[in-house]
Design a protein around this motif. Structure first.
Motif, PDB file in Angstrom:
ATOM      1  N   ALA A 132      35.494  40.095  43.180  1.00  0.00           N
ATOM      2  CA  ALA A 132      36.194  38.858  42.815  1.00  0.00           C
ATOM      3  C   ALA A 132      37.263  38.523  43.853  1.00  0.00           C
ATOM      4  CB  ALA A 132      36.831  38.992  41.433  1.00  0.00           C
ATOM      5  N   ILE A 133      37.515  37.233  43.982  1.00  0.00           N
ATOM      6  CA  ILE A 133      38.556  36.740  44.887  1.00  0.00           C
ATOM      7  C   ILE A 133      39.833  36.565  44.086  1.00  0.00           C
ATOM      8  CG2 ILE A 133      39.210  34.886  46.494  1.00  0.00           C
ATOM      9  CD1 ILE A 133      36.682  36.519  47.257  1.00  0.00           C
ATOM     10  N   GLY A 134      40.941  36.956  44.688  1.00  0.00           N
ATOM     11  CA  GLY A 134      42.223  36.811  44.005  1.00  0.00           C
ATOM     12  C   GLY A 134      43.286  36.300  44.947  1.00  0.00           C
ATOM     13  N   ARG A 135      44.480  36.118  44.390  1.00  0.00           N
ATOM     14  CA  ARG A 135      45.636  35.679  45.173  1.00  0.00           C
ATOM     15  C   ARG A 135      46.791  36.628  44.871  1.00  0.00           C
ATOM     16  NH1 ARG A 135      46.397  31.422  48.075  1.00  0.00           N
ATOM     17  NH2 ARG A 135      44.627  30.320  47.204  1.00  0.00           N
ATOM     18  N   TYR A 161      46.405  42.108  38.019  1.00  0.00           N
ATOM     19  CA  TYR A 161      46.115  43.517  38.248  1.00  0.00           C
ATOM     20  C   TYR A 161      47.154  44.088  39.202  1.00  0.00           C
ATOM     21  CZ  TYR A 161      41.377  42.780  36.435  1.00  0.00           C
ATOM     22  OH  TYR A 161      40.298  42.486  35.637  1.00  0.00           O
ATOM     23  N   ALA A 162      47.529  45.359  38.996  1.00  0.00           N
ATOM     24  CA  ALA A 162      48.291  46.078  40.013  1.00  0.00           C
ATOM     25  C   ALA A 162      47.334  46.259  41.184  1.00  0.00           C
ATOM     26  CB  ALA A 162      48.765  47.422  39.482  1.00  0.00           C
ATOM     27  N   ALA A 163      47.821  46.073  42.392  1.00  0.00           N
ATOM     28  CA  ALA A 163      46.920  46.097  43.549  1.00  0.00           C
ATOM     29  C   ALA A 163      47.484  46.934  44.682  1.00  0.00           C
ATOM     30  CB  ALA A 163      46.668  44.677  44.035  1.00  0.00           C
ATOM     31  N   SER A 222      41.293  51.616  37.914  1.00  0.00           N
ATOM     32  CA  SER A 222      41.545  51.778  36.481  1.00  0.00           C
ATOM     33  C   SER A 222      41.332  50.410  35.841  1.00  0.00           C
ATOM     34  CB  SER A 222      42.959  52.301  36.214  1.00  0.00           C
ATOM     35  OG  SER A 222      43.913  51.273  36.348  1.00  0.00           O
ATOM     36  N   ALA A 223      41.538  50.332  34.546  1.00  0.00           N
ATOM     37  CA  ALA A 223      41.317  49.063  33.844  1.00  0.00           C
ATOM     38  C   ALA A 223      42.232  47.951  34.351  1.00  0.00           C
ATOM     39  CB  ALA A 223      41.514  49.255  32.348  1.00  0.00           C
ATOM     40  N   ARG A 224      43.407  48.289  34.858  1.00  0.00           N
ATOM     41  CA  ARG A 224      44.363  47.277  35.297  1.00  0.00           C
ATOM     42  C   ARG A 224      44.817  47.448  36.744  1.00  0.00           C
ATOM     43  NH1 ARG A 224      43.211  43.414  32.838  1.00  0.00           N
ATOM     44  NH2 ARG A 224      45.032  42.429  33.687  1.00  0.00           N
ATOM     45  N   SER A 225      44.109  48.261  37.524  1.00  0.00           N
ATOM     46  CA  SER A 225      44.500  48.517  38.913  1.00  0.00           C
ATOM     47  C   SER A 225      43.289  48.396  39.838  1.00  0.00           C
ATOM     48  CB  SER A 225      45.085  49.926  39.046  1.00  0.00           C
ATOM     49  OG  SER A 225      46.225  50.074  38.233  1.00  0.00           O
ATOM     50  N   VAL A 226      43.536  47.774  40.993  1.00  0.00           N
ATOM     51  CA  VAL A 226      42.444  47.538  41.947  1.00  0.00           C
ATOM     52  C   VAL A 226      42.902  47.817  43.370  1.00  0.00           C
ATOM     53  CG1 VAL A 226      41.274  45.824  40.502  1.00  0.00           C
ATOM     54  CG2 VAL A 226      43.033  45.072  42.121  1.00  0.00           C
ATOM     55  N   ILE A 227      41.932  47.994  44.241  1.00  0.00           N
ATOM     56  CA  ILE A 227      42.173  48.067  45.687  1.00  0.00           C
ATOM     57  C   ILE A 227      41.609  46.783  46.278  1.00  0.00           C
ATOM     58  CG2 ILE A 227      41.656  49.296  47.820  1.00  0.00           C
ATOM     59  CD1 ILE A 227      41.506  51.863  46.152  1.00  0.00           C
ATOM     60  N   VAL A 228      42.396  46.153  47.136  1.00  0.00           N
ATOM     61  CA  VAL A 228      41.991  44.862  47.711  1.00  0.00           C
ATOM     62  C   VAL A 228      42.046  44.897  49.227  1.00  0.00           C
ATOM     63  CG1 VAL A 228      42.797  43.577  45.679  1.00  0.00           C
ATOM     64  CG2 VAL A 228      44.341  43.905  47.601  1.00  0.00           C
ATOM     65  N   GLY A 277      52.792  51.247  48.149  1.00  0.00           N
ATOM     66  CA  GLY A 277      52.828  51.084  46.698  1.00  0.00           C
ATOM     67  C   GLY A 277      52.079  49.849  46.259  1.00  0.00           C
ATOM     68  N   PRO A 278      52.100  49.599  44.966  1.00  0.00           N
ATOM     69  CA  PRO A 278      51.338  48.456  44.470  1.00  0.00           C
ATOM     70  C   PRO A 278      52.103  47.137  44.538  1.00  0.00           C
ATOM     71  CG  PRO A 278      52.287  49.609  42.625  1.00  0.00           C
ATOM     72  CD  PRO A 278      52.651  50.397  43.875  1.00  0.00           C
ATOM     73  N   GLY A 279      51.315  46.080  44.637  1.00  0.00           N
ATOM     74  CA  GLY A 279      51.804  44.735  44.424  1.00  0.00           C
ATOM     75  C   GLY A 279      51.037  44.218  43.220  1.00  0.00           C
ATOM     76  N   GLU A 280      50.853  42.910  43.159  1.00  0.00           N
ATOM     77  CA  GLU A 280      50.098  42.341  42.037  1.00  0.00           C
ATOM     78  C   GLU A 280      49.226  41.200  42.536  1.00  0.00           C
ATOM     79  OE1 GLU A 280      51.669  41.591  37.779  1.00  0.00           O
ATOM     80  OE2 GLU A 280      51.734  39.640  38.786  1.00  0.00           O
ATOM     81  N   VAL A 281      48.019  41.134  41.980  1.00  0.00           N
ATOM     82  CA  VAL A 281      47.112  40.042  42.311  1.00  0.00           C
ATOM     83  C   VAL A 281      46.647  39.361  41.029  1.00  0.00           C
ATOM     84  CG1 VAL A 281      46.300  41.038  44.480  1.00  0.00           C
ATOM     85  CG2 VAL A 281      45.093  41.577  42.381  1.00  0.00           C
ATOM     86  N   LEU A 282      46.389  38.081  41.125  1.00  0.00           N
ATOM     87  CA  LEU A 282      45.811  37.301  40.042  1.00  0.00           C
ATOM     88  C   LEU A 282      44.364  37.056  40.429  1.00  0.00           C
ATOM     89  CD1 LEU A 282      46.720  36.025  37.396  1.00  0.00           C
ATOM     90  CD2 LEU A 282      47.153  33.922  38.639  1.00  0.00           C
TER      91      LEU A 282
END
Length: 73
Positions: A14-17, A41-43, A62-68, A26-31
């Motif tokens: 999926a494409i996100g921003r 998602y935490a990214a 995980s259910a709420r974390s991704v690698i982008v 560390g993580p950031g966040e993507v929509l």
């Protein structure tokens, strides 16, 4: 909902921003557009990615974390 249903709704590909900049350590966040809507998602990424840049989800960790990765322009 069964596990099979969850995997069918995976955000991978999926494409996100980026809504919160992703630092190198560390993580950031993507929509991300999934399941007919948008979800946050935490990214994580190999390199820092700034706010408002487009990314593609390459792995769900995980259910709420991704690698982008940055989405090629």
């Amino acid at each position: 909902m069964s596990v099979a249903d969850d995997s069918a709704q995976s955000p991978v590909g999926a494409i996100g921003r980026v809504t919160v900049p992703i630092p190198a350590d560390g993580p950031g966040e993507v929509l991300v557009s999934v399941r007919g809507g948008s979800e946050a998602y935490a990214a994580w990424a190999d390199h820092p990615i700034g706010r408002n840049l487009r990314v593609i989800v390459v792995e769900s960790i995980s259910a709420r974390s991704v690698i982008v990765e940055p989405f090629p322009s």
